[in-house]
Each structure stands twice: as structure tokens, then as C-alpha cells.
Design a protein around this motif. Structure first.
Motif, short mmCIF file in Angstrom:
data_model
loop_
_atom_site.label_atom_id
_atom_site.label_comp_id
_atom_site.label_asym_id
_atom_site.label_seq_id
_atom_site.Cartn_x
_atom_site.Cartn_y
_atom_site.Cartn_z
N ASP A 292 0.81 -1.22 0.00
CA ASP A 292 0.00 0.00 0.00
C ASP A 292 0.84 1.27 0.00
OD1 ASP A 292 -2.15 -1.68 0.01
OD2 ASP A 292 -2.82 -1.21 2.05
N GLN A 293 1.97 1.27 0.70
CA GLN A 293 2.82 2.46 0.73
C GLN A 293 3.40 2.73 -0.66
OE1 GLN A 293 6.06 2.30 3.54
NE2 GLN A 293 6.66 4.43 3.20
N GLN A 294 3.80 1.69 -1.37
CA GLN A 294 4.28 1.87 -2.74
C GLN A 294 3.19 2.43 -3.63
OE1 GLN A 294 5.58 -2.33 -2.94
NE2 GLN A 294 7.50 -1.57 -3.81
N LEU A 295 1.98 1.92 -3.48
CA LEU A 295 0.85 2.40 -4.29
C LEU A 295 0.55 3.86 -4.01
CD1 LEU A 295 -1.43 -0.73 -3.87
CD2 LEU A 295 -0.12 -0.12 -5.91
N ALA A 296 0.64 4.27 -2.76
CA ALA A 296 0.39 5.67 -2.41
C ALA A 296 1.41 6.58 -3.08
CB ALA A 296 0.43 5.85 -0.89
N SER B 171 -4.46 4.93 -15.71
CA SER B 171 -5.62 4.55 -16.52
C SER B 171 -6.03 3.10 -16.34
CB SER B 171 -5.34 4.81 -18.00
OG SER B 171 -4.18 4.10 -18.41
N CYS B 172 -5.06 2.24 -15.98
CA CYS B 172 -5.37 0.80 -15.98
C CYS B 172 -4.34 0.05 -15.13
CB CYS B 172 -5.35 0.27 -17.40
SG CYS B 172 -5.77 -1.48 -17.60
N ILE B 173 -4.80 -0.99 -14.45
CA ILE B 173 -3.91 -1.95 -13.80
C ILE B 173 -3.61 -3.04 -14.82
CG2 ILE B 173 -3.60 -3.49 -11.84
CD1 ILE B 173 -4.08 -0.48 -11.14
N GLN C 250 -6.94 2.18 -4.92
CA GLN C 250 -5.86 3.00 -4.37
C GLN C 250 -5.19 3.88 -5.42
OE1 GLN C 250 -3.41 0.96 -1.21
NE2 GLN C 250 -4.62 -0.79 -1.89
N LEU C 251 -5.19 3.43 -6.67
CA LEU C 251 -4.55 4.21 -7.74
C LEU C 251 -5.55 5.07 -8.52
CD1 LEU C 251 -1.89 1.72 -9.14
CD2 LEU C 251 -1.61 3.57 -7.48
N GLY C 252 -6.83 4.98 -8.16
CA GLY C 252 -7.81 5.87 -8.76
C GLY C 252 -8.27 5.49 -10.15
N THR C 253 -8.30 4.19 -10.44
CA THR C 253 -8.79 3.74 -11.74
C THR C 253 -9.85 2.66 -11.55
OG1 THR C 253 -8.17 2.82 -13.91
CG2 THR C 253 -7.01 1.97 -12.00
#
Length: 297
Positions: free
Chosen positions: A48-52, A66-68, A112-115
């Protein structure tokens, strides 16, 4: 304009340095990024810290995720038969059940990444994919139900090493699932890698089902093997594709996924060459219209 919807998979620019990839995107006027691997870690293994940090650094530059670009369902169905395999992008082989657990994690990561977009596949290719159609549809239907419950959109990519290897196959699978939570991620370069015609045949199969487009080009060497090449220098008929997409009202995104690294060069140099070729192609497409609308003296 296509340029207003254009992005890149970050590890196609720099496999080891996210900041370098994000700066490249900004410098070249790109609008969004897809996340696949960071420093050799598959996106699904990031904490989660990396994603933030990824989201913060992306949005700070005026970009968005835009996409995972996940490897979900790049696995065997478990039939016991010999299957094809492809690149899992630093993800070990796992069972179908484990991939459904990965899907749950991918949806958390998307939050978490807003997509709302997650790329998926259709299981390693069986010798006779059509014989496994119902089983594949069953799994994809379950995945679509999970995605719909979380407000997510699954994008099924045509990948020659998978059962939905080609346009007609992914279109048949998506059509059978018949869910707004499952659409096609169209990659005309993958179609040509598999020695299929991406336009008009491939495009016509998926044009009413696609929600995302990946861009790469391919040529065949003297021995008949497919090789990545900068966009515009290969056999993918991109001008025809773009004209058809504009004609048919496609409003989705485009992402560079070139796989091209020049001899002795870097991934960034290869992607830069592909981006240059793409921009030249688009400029050439606009030139006749500019001439038509140029006022007479």
C-alpha cells in the motif's frame, strides 16, 4: 484527438525507475500511464505504501493511472493437458483459484490508484481452445460479476498465448459473458504477431466491444519470426485503424506498449522512437484534411 487520449505502460519506458517513466510521459505530452511492473515487482505484489507513492507522483505531474495492467488469468485452466505459455511479467504460475484472489487484490489496487480498469486474459492456450469455451466463459462470468460489484471494468486482451488469442476469439468470449463489466482490450500488434490480419478482419470482430487500445508494431525477420519495431515501420495498418476508430466514434484510451528496444539501446529509446513514428503517422493523416480546409487566397 488521439494524442489527447494517449498514454504509456511505465515499464515500457523504464523497468526500474517509475519517476523516469513519469517524467518521460510529461515531457512527451502523454496523458496517462498503466502500471504493470515496478522495479521487477508485478503490480499485484506492490504494498500500500508503494501504491500511495505511485498515485502521488503520477497526479503531481498532471497524469492519471488509466489501468492496472495485471497478469490475471495468465494461468492454466487445470485440464492437465499441455498448454502454451507467455510472459507473466514477474508473476509465478498460479492456479485459477489463486488468480481470483489476485483479482480481488487488483480491485483494491485499482481503488488506491484511482482507476476502474483492470487488464485480464483468457488462460494459457489449450490445443483446442474451442473445446474449453464454456469453462472459460464460466470463469470470466464470475470475474465480471465480482468486478461489477466493485464498480470495475475488466479488459480482456487478445494475446496469442491465451485461449482468447485473436480478435474473433475474445469477441466471442466477451459476447458470451454479456456483461458491461467485461470489454475487449484491442491490441492490433498482438493480432499481427500471431500472423492474423488486424484490419479489417480483426478490427471488425471487436469494434463494437472494445474499451481500450494498446499500440505496438511488428515486422517479420528473414526467418519468418515476429520482431517488435517502432510504430509506423511495421505491418500493422495503423492509419486504417485510426480512421476506423474515429469514424466509429471510439472514445476510449490508447496506450503505448511497444516491446521495442533498439539494438544496444534502452526501452526508453525504443518507446521514444515508437512515439515519434506514431506522431508522424497521425500528422500524415491530418495533412489531407488541412489541405481541404485551407482557405484559398
Amino acid at each position: 484527438m488521439i494524442e489527447d487520449r494517449l498514454g504509456v505502460i511505465t515499464d515500457e519506458v523504464s523497468p526500474s525507475d517509475l519517476i523516469e517513466a513519469l517524467n518521460f510521459a510529461v515531457l512527451n505530452g502523454l496523458k496517462h500511464v498503466e502500471i504493470r511492473t515496478i522495479n521487477g515487482q508485478n503490480v499485484l505484489s506492490l504494498h500500500d505504501q508503494q501504491l500511495a507513492i505511485i498515485r502521488s507522483e503520477t497526479e503531481r505531474r498532471g497524469l492519471f493511472v488509466s489501468c492496472i495492467a495485471s497478469p490475471i488469468f495468465k494461468c492454466a485452466l487445470g485440464t492437465g493437458s499441455k498448454v502454451a505459455e507467455g510472459d507473466r511479467f514477474n508473476q509465478e504460475e498460479r492456479t485459477v483459484s489463486e488468480h481470483f484472489t489476485m483479482l480481488e487484490r487488483a480491485m483494491d489496487i485499482a481503488d488506491q490508484l484511482g482507476t476502474d480498469r483492470i487488464r485480464i486474459f483468457s488462460f494459457w492456450r489449450e490445443a483446442e481452445p474451442e473445446q474449453h469455451h464454456d469453462e472459460i466463459v464460466m470463469h470470466l462470468t464470475q470475474a465480471a460479476l465480482l468486478a461489477a460489484s466493485r464498480g470495475k471494468l475488466l479488459l480482456l486482451e487478445n494475446e496469442p498465448s491465451c485461449n482468447g488469442g485473436y480478435a474473433a476469439e475474445v469477441a466471442k468470449l466477451v459476447g458470451a459473458v454479456n456483461s458491461p463489466a467485461l470489454r475487449v482490450l484491442w491490441d492490433p500488434g498482438n493480432e499481427q504477431y500471431g500472423s492474423r490480419t488486424s484490419y479489417p478482419e480483426g478490427y471488425s470482430s471487436v469494434c463494437n466491444l472494445m474499451a481500450h487500445v494498446h499500440l505496438k508494431d511488428v515486422r517479420f525477420d528473414e526467418s519468418g519470426q515476429p520482431k517488435a519495431t517502432p510504430i509506423g515501420s511495421g505491418i500493422v495498418p495503423y492509419e486504417a485503424h485510426f480512421q476506423a476508430l474515429l469514424r466509429d466514434g471510439y472514445t476510449g484510451l490508447f496506450t503505448l506498449e511497444t516491446h521495442y528496444i533498439p539494438e544496444g539501446g534502452t526501452a526508453m529509446e525504443g518507446t521514444a522512437q515508437s512515439l515519434q513514428g506514431l506522431k508522424a503517422l497521425l500528422a500524415n493523416m491530418r495533412a489531407p484534411m488541412d489541405t481541404i480546409h485551407k482557405p484559398s487566397k
